[in-house]
Design an enzyme around this catalytic site. Structure first.
Site, PDB file in Angstrom:
ATOM      1  N   GLY A   1      37.454  38.611  30.758  1.00 54.20           N
ATOM      2  CA  GLY A   1      38.628  39.488  30.869  1.00 54.20           C
ATOM      3  C   GLY A   1      39.923  38.730  30.666  1.00 54.20           C
TER       4      GLY A   1
ATOM      5  CE1 TYR B   1      39.384  45.693  41.962  1.00 49.36           C
ATOM      6  CE2 TYR B   1      40.505  45.574  44.074  1.00 49.36           C
ATOM      7  CZ  TYR B   1      40.308  45.086  42.799  1.00 49.36           C
ATOM      8  OH  TYR B   1      41.020  43.991  42.348  1.00 49.36           O
TER       9      TYR B   1
ATOM     10  CE  LYS C   1      37.798  42.427  42.151  1.00 50.02           C
ATOM     11  NZ  LYS C   1      37.614  41.420  41.078  1.00 50.02           N
TER      12      LYS C   1
ATOM     13  CB  ILE D   1      48.828  39.675  40.753  1.00 46.00           C
ATOM     14  CG1 ILE D   1      48.110  38.893  41.878  1.00 46.00           C
ATOM     15  CG2 ILE D   1      49.346  38.729  39.666  1.00 46.00           C
ATOM     16  CD1 ILE D   1      48.944  37.913  42.669  1.00 46.00           C
TER      17      ILE D   1
END
Ligand code: NAP
Length: 248
Positions: free
Chosen positions: A13, A156, A160, A189
């Site tokens: 990615g 998600y 993670k 971020i």
């Protein structure tokens, strides 16, 4: 492995966001960068151009991390072209957010497939090469929410947190051959993933971040580059936060 031999690094990615920043930062350390992407060839090419602008070199490699066979084929290619892989950064990730009562099977399965299965498929294939050369660095990009949880992100967060568990188990399995495995847990971020958030939500986030700002991909990239270096030889199985203090 000889210190002077050029390291080969794969960043999954790497066409955008944090992955691109990591690819550029690793290139600055002299590593040859394999820029993986799944659907954005132009963006991946921009990453490669940026790598060359900082004096580095690399190549593009398209495959979807969630496709086990495609990962195996990609690693066969890496082995025949380079004979080794020294650094793997499992960065490719997606997020399908929403409340659990409305969450569809497909959203859960796809998130797990890219974020967790993808990291597993790439790590397994990388481990074969790294165990042989008795040197390796695997850095997994998890998330602060994998440590603290987050409403509206059950798939998600689960993926993670899974990456954190995988990091620790794999670190124990590979340590005897000088292969380290660590996880980095970024907070918010500035990337495409967070650009989608509206102003109201961003203002809410700021209240939870002691340093009072979102982080930059470059800041995450510097941490990853350190973990991928010889200087981090005695760090393995760790989960290292980079989140402006939002989780301590
Ligand atoms: P992004 O800007 O959305 O970029 C995601 C990258 O993943 C793209 O390069 C994309 O490539 C690639 N990708 C997606 N699905 C893929 C697949 N199946 N196979 C291969 N590549 C795939 O995301 P980001 O914000 O930079 O996030 C990067 C990582 O950091 C993710 O793991 C994310 O969960 C994690 N993270 C981000 C934040 C944040 O605030 N941004 C915080 C914590 C953790 P294509 O465009 O070619 O598909």
């Amino acid at each position: 492995m000889s210190e002077t031999k050029r390291k080969i690094a794969l960043v999954t990615g790497a066409s955008r966001g944090i992955g691109r920043a990591i690819a550029i930062e690793l290139a600055k350390t002299g590593a040859f960068i394999i820029v993986n992407y799944s659907s954005s060839p132009e963006a991946a090419q921009e990453t490669l151009n940026a790598i060359r602008e900082v004096g580095g070199d690399g190549e593009l490699l398209k495959f979807s991390v969630q496709d086990s066979q495609a990962v195996e084929n990609a690693f066969d290619g890496i082995k025949s072209r380079h004979g080794q892989l020294d650094i793997l950064v499992n960065n490719a990730g997606i997020s399908k957010d929403g409340l659990v009562l409305r969450m569809k099977d497909e959203e859960w399965l796809t998130t797990l497939a890219v974020n967790l299965n993808g990291s597993f498929f790439c790590s397994r294939a990388a481990a074969r090469l790294m165990l042989k050369s008795k040197w390796g660095r695997i850095v997994n990009i998890s998330s602060v929410v994998g440590e603290m949880g987050n409403a509206g992100q059950v798939p998600y967060v689960s993926s993670k947190s899974g990456v954190i568990g995988m990091t620790k188990a794999l670190a124990r399995e590979l340590a005897s051959r000088n292969v380290t495995v660590n996880a980095v847990t970024p907070g918010f971020i500035e990337t495409d993933m967070t650009a989608a958030l509206d102003e109201k939500l961003r203002a809410e986030h700021m209240k939870t971040i002691p340093l009072g700002r979102y982080g930059q991909g470059e800041e995450v990239a510097k941490l990853v580059a350190f973990l991928a270096s010889d200087s981090a030889a005695y760090i393995t199985g760790q989960v290292i936060g980079i989140n402006g203090g939002m989780y301590m």
